[in-house]
Design an enzyme around this catalytic site. Sequence first.
Site, PDB file in Angstrom:
ATOM      1  N   HIS A  18       9.727 -10.869  -2.760  1.00 41.22           N
ATOM      2  CA  HIS A  18      10.360 -10.654  -1.451  1.00 41.22           C
ATOM      3  C   HIS A  18       9.643 -11.531  -0.428  1.00 41.22           C
ATOM      4  O   HIS A  18       8.709 -12.263  -0.769  1.00 41.22           O
ATOM      5  CB  HIS A  18      10.382  -9.170  -1.076  1.00 41.22           C
ATOM      6  CG  HIS A  18       9.041  -8.507  -0.952  1.00 41.22           C
ATOM      7  ND1 HIS A  18       8.047  -8.959  -0.119  1.00 41.22           N
ATOM      8  CD2 HIS A  18       8.532  -7.400  -1.553  1.00 41.22           C
ATOM      9  CE1 HIS A  18       6.997  -8.174  -0.195  1.00 41.22           C
ATOM     10  NE2 HIS A  18       7.251  -7.216  -1.088  1.00 41.22           N
ATOM     11  N   HIS A  21       5.766 -11.715  -0.225  1.00 41.27           N
ATOM     12  CA  HIS A  21       5.097 -12.582  -1.209  1.00 41.27           C
ATOM     13  C   HIS A  21       5.260 -14.049  -0.804  1.00 41.27           C
ATOM     14  O   HIS A  21       4.326 -14.851  -0.899  1.00 41.27           O
ATOM     15  CB  HIS A  21       5.685 -12.390  -2.610  1.00 41.27           C
ATOM     16  CG  HIS A  21       5.715 -10.959  -3.070  1.00 41.27           C
ATOM     17  ND1 HIS A  21       6.851 -10.345  -3.530  1.00 41.27           N
ATOM     18  CD2 HIS A  21       4.733 -10.022  -3.109  1.00 41.27           C
ATOM     19  CE1 HIS A  21       6.570  -9.087  -3.853  1.00 41.27           C
ATOM     20  NE2 HIS A  21       5.296  -8.870  -3.601  1.00 41.27           N
ATOM     21  N   CYS A 127      -3.844   5.430  -7.896  1.00 44.35           N
ATOM     22  CA  CYS A 127      -2.476   5.095  -7.473  1.00 44.35           C
ATOM     23  C   CYS A 127      -1.990   3.942  -8.329  1.00 44.35           C
ATOM     24  O   CYS A 127      -2.570   2.856  -8.300  1.00 44.35           O
ATOM     25  CB  CYS A 127      -2.422   4.697  -6.002  1.00 44.35           C
ATOM     26  SG  CYS A 127      -0.803   4.007  -5.558  1.00 44.35           S
ATOM     27  N   CYS A 130      -0.843   0.818  -6.331  1.00 43.40           N
ATOM     28  CA  CYS A 130      -1.952  -0.069  -5.928  1.00 43.40           C
ATOM     29  C   CYS A 130      -2.777  -0.490  -7.129  1.00 43.40           C
ATOM     30  O   CYS A 130      -3.605  -1.374  -7.021  1.00 43.40           O
ATOM     31  CB  CYS A 130      -2.924   0.623  -4.974  1.00 43.40           C
ATOM     32  SG  CYS A 130      -2.243   1.195  -3.435  1.00 43.40           S
ATOM     33  N   CYS A 145      -0.758   8.442  -1.686  1.00 45.11           N
ATOM     34  CA  CYS A 145      -1.351   7.130  -1.414  1.00 45.11           C
ATOM     35  C   CYS A 145      -0.885   6.676  -0.029  1.00 45.11           C
ATOM     36  O   CYS A 145       0.314   6.707   0.260  1.00 45.11           O
ATOM     37  CB  CYS A 145      -0.890   6.121  -2.467  1.00 45.11           C
ATOM     38  SG  CYS A 145      -1.156   4.425  -1.932  1.00 45.11           S
ATOM     39  N   HIS A 148       1.648   3.602  -0.493  1.00 48.84           N
ATOM     40  CA  HIS A 148       2.936   3.810  -1.159  1.00 48.84           C
ATOM     41  C   HIS A 148       3.615   5.129  -0.801  1.00 48.84           C
ATOM     42  O   HIS A 148       4.752   5.358  -1.205  1.00 48.84           O
ATOM     43  CB  HIS A 148       2.754   3.706  -2.687  1.00 48.84           C
ATOM     44  CG  HIS A 148       2.408   2.320  -3.127  1.00 48.84           C
ATOM     45  ND1 HIS A 148       1.110   1.852  -3.191  1.00 48.84           N
ATOM     46  CD2 HIS A 148       3.195   1.272  -3.473  1.00 48.84           C
ATOM     47  CE1 HIS A 148       1.119   0.590  -3.574  1.00 48.84           C
ATOM     48  NE2 HIS A 148       2.358   0.213  -3.748  1.00 48.84           N
ATOM     49  N   LYS A 301       4.915  -1.698   6.418  1.00 48.24           N
ATOM     50  CA  LYS A 301       4.817  -2.831   5.506  1.00 48.24           C
ATOM     51  C   LYS A 301       6.124  -2.942   4.719  1.00 48.24           C
ATOM     52  O   LYS A 301       6.558  -1.971   4.100  1.00 48.24           O
ATOM     53  CB  LYS A 301       3.648  -2.606   4.542  1.00 48.24           C
ATOM     54  CG  LYS A 301       3.481  -3.720   3.531  1.00 48.24           C
ATOM     55  CD  LYS A 301       2.345  -3.396   2.564  1.00 48.24           C
ATOM     56  CE  LYS A 301       2.219  -4.473   1.508  1.00 48.24           C
ATOM     57  NZ  LYS A 301       1.995  -3.973   0.173  1.00 48.24           N
ATOM     58  N   LYS A 304       9.404  -3.534  -1.664  1.00 44.68           N
ATOM     59  CA  LYS A 304      10.530  -3.202  -2.536  1.00 44.68           C
ATOM     60  C   LYS A 304      10.555  -1.705  -2.827  1.00 44.68           C
ATOM     61  O   LYS A 304      11.597  -1.087  -2.863  1.00 44.68           O
ATOM     62  CB  LYS A 304      10.425  -3.981  -3.840  1.00 44.68           C
ATOM     63  CG  LYS A 304      10.996  -5.383  -3.770  1.00 44.68           C
ATOM     64  CD  LYS A 304      12.518  -5.369  -3.915  1.00 44.68           C
ATOM     65  CE  LYS A 304      13.155  -6.734  -3.729  1.00 44.68           C
ATOM     66  NZ  LYS A 304      13.048  -7.612  -4.866  1.00 44.68           N
TER      67      LYS A 304
HETATM   68  N1  MSP Z   1      -1.281  -8.262  -8.315  1.00 46.56           N
HETATM   69  C1  MSP Z   1      -1.981  -7.967  -7.116  1.00 46.56           C
HETATM   70  C2  MSP Z   1      -2.827  -9.126  -6.669  1.00 46.56           C
HETATM   71  C3  MSP Z   1      -3.846  -9.586  -7.665  1.00 46.56           C
HETATM   72  S1  MSP Z   1      -4.733 -10.973  -7.097  1.00 46.56           S
HETATM   73  C4  MSP Z   1      -5.987 -11.112  -8.154  1.00 46.56           C
HETATM   74  C5  MSP Z   1      -0.972  -7.629  -6.019  1.00 46.56           C
HETATM   75  N2  MSP Z   1       0.251  -8.084  -6.202  1.00 46.56           N
HETATM   76  S2  MSP Z   1       1.469  -7.810  -5.206  1.00 46.56           S
HETATM   77  O1  MSP Z   1       2.574  -8.490  -5.818  1.00 46.56           O
HETATM   78  O2  MSP Z   1       1.631  -6.405  -4.989  1.00 46.56           O
HETATM   79  O3  MSP Z   1       1.106  -8.396  -3.829  1.00 46.56           O
HETATM   80  C6  MSP Z   1       0.688  -9.699  -3.722  1.00 46.56           C
HETATM   81  C7  MSP Z   1       0.526 -10.128  -2.300  1.00 46.56           C
HETATM   82  O4  MSP Z   1       1.707  -9.976  -1.554  1.00 46.56           O
HETATM   83  C8  MSP Z   1      -0.565  -9.366  -1.558  1.00 46.56           C
HETATM   84  O5  MSP Z   1      -1.402 -10.309  -0.895  1.00 46.56           O
HETATM   85  C9  MSP Z   1       0.186  -8.582  -0.545  1.00 46.56           C
HETATM   86  O6  MSP Z   1      -0.555  -8.417   0.621  1.00 46.56           O
HETATM   87  C10 MSP Z   1       1.382  -9.483  -0.301  1.00 46.56           C
HETATM   88  N3  MSP Z   1       2.441  -8.720   0.302  1.00 46.56           N
HETATM   89  C11 MSP Z   1       3.201  -7.738  -0.272  1.00 46.56           C
HETATM   90  N4  MSP Z   1       3.990  -7.198   0.699  1.00 46.56           N
HETATM   91  C12 MSP Z   1       3.747  -7.812   1.880  1.00 46.56           C
HETATM   92  C13 MSP Z   1       4.283  -7.734   3.161  1.00 46.56           C
HETATM   93  N5  MSP Z   1       5.215  -6.873   3.484  1.00 46.56           N
HETATM   94  N6  MSP Z   1       3.831  -8.617   4.083  1.00 46.56           N
HETATM   95  C14 MSP Z   1       2.913  -9.583   3.789  1.00 46.56           C
HETATM   96  N7  MSP Z   1       2.383  -9.669   2.596  1.00 46.56           N
HETATM   97  C15 MSP Z   1       2.708  -8.751   1.652  1.00 46.56           C
HETATM   98  O7  MSP Z   1      -1.348  -6.999  -5.049  1.00 46.56           O
END
Ligand code: MSP
Length: 517
Positions: A18, A21, A127, A130, A145, A148, A301, A304
């Site tokens: 999304h 990411h 969690c 997380c 959590c 979440h 935040k 999904k």
């Molecule tokens: N798999 C772990 C990271 C492991 S790194 C060794 C993870 N993955 S994640 O897919 O959940 O999230 C990855 C990144 O996307 C994180 O830096 C997270 O902060 C970012 N984001 C997820 N949702 C977000 C927003 N709504 N806004 C900005 N960044 C966000 O965590």
Amino acid sequence: MKSFYLTTPIYYVNDAPHIGHAYTTVAGDVLTRWHRQRGEAVWFLTGTDEHGQKVMRTAEQNNVAPQAWADKLVEEAWKPNWRALNIANDDFIRTTEPRHMDRVQKFLTSLKDKGYIYQGDFEGPYCVGCEEFKLPGDLLEGNLCPIHSKPVENVKETNWFFKLSEFTDRLLDHYKKNPDACQPESARNEVVAFLEGGVRDLSISRSTFDWGVPVPWDTDQVVYVWFDALLNYATAVGLTDAPDSEGGKKFAQTWPADVHLVGKDILRFHAVIWPAMLMAADLEVPKKVFAHGWLLVGGEKMSKSKLTGIAPADITDHFGVDAFRYYFLRAIPFGSDGSFSWEDMSARYTSELANDFGNLASRLAAMVEKYCGGVLPAVAEDTELSASLKETVAKADVAMQNLDFQGGINAIMDFCKQVNGFVTVKEPWILAKDPANQLILEDVLYNTAESLRALAILLHPVMPATTEILWESLGAKSTLGEIGAQKIESVAKWGQLPPGATVTKTPVLFPRLEVKE
Ligand code: MSP
């Protein structure tokens, strides 16, 4: 030469990407493109985090084996998404690849040999969203959590522990001595306060499921997903390989990482656990962990799991890829949270991209065609513009290197405004009415074209495709070479576009937006 090595987090493959990411990955892409244009060797890594309960359960819910699920998402969602957003990563690591898993096992064995790993009993809340052990005080209403808003699960197992607590003082010392190592300041303060509160040893294996890297000396256990995932930054560049092997040489060229870009929700993993793991292995810690803020929807935040996720394509279909890349970095100070709104994005698209930048490019091409037969006139230097360009480049370079994308882009767009003001004041369309003014008119057009040359180069890291079109329209590609090869340090050298070059009209760089139903 040591490469400027930048990483994004590796993303869970429980779902498609999304815009949260994409925000991190685009920021990484812009920064690495900027450093490439500074003439540095660069290594840019992204990838996917494929082990753990979160991914395993999603696969189960879809009646697919976890590996098949991960393969599908990587090939059909993640990689195509980054291609569509024009992300120029040098490598893509998947934690299920043998090159990663083998090195994780070697690393773990070496920590055990050094006495940093021991067996113990664990009990506490976890969690799965997380993939994190929580402290009872972290939870909302006793068992939710806070990220979440879902109930945590109680885990009670015998497993392997990493002596994280032994590194508390060294970590505190590190952040006190190297304020740059954790940015922005609010993030560093959070980490220091957390460390000052005391840190417990960390359970780094799980025994109740098998979707992970097996613990080499106890194959009934798999490595805790975060311990496995954090190592990607180093396994991808050859961690544990012999110094004279290809991997060993790569490691020497890239390590330590210059920047780990992360969202603020995963700061502690990166600023506490990860450097402690490296310290335990006598490896250098990353130079900088930068925690950016969240994209919010309705004040929360965007995610999904809360059904507020917006796919990048929902935005790029309407605004185009480059406007997407530009908008989030321009609108939100990197490090702060920001809300996405269609209205704000439309407003900036129209005023900054379509009007200030796109129109300037199309007006210049149209005027060179009309008043100079499409041929760039003789070199001329408006000293106010050239001086201001020098300042712009210096300002933008400092800002970009500090990950102040907003400051960097603002400086560049201010110059763009100034060039528009120059054209408005000089009124070339009035000058053109009297042939006696032809030389003055040509001066105005050369100065404008030269300013656009600089704007194209400076905005290239942010908007690679659009600036490439502009570059070609200025006749620059055939005379000055590829836009990506133009160096930041020489942008401000005035008079580079060669007189006589053919200037052609571009397709509209930022088309008028269609009204959205
Ligand atoms: N798999 C772990 C990271 C492991 S790194 C060794 C993870 N993955 S994640 O897919 O959940 O999230 C990855 C990144 O996307 C994180 O830096 C997270 O902060 C970012 N984001 C997820 N949702 C977000 C927003 N709504 N806004 C900005 N960044 C966000 O965590």
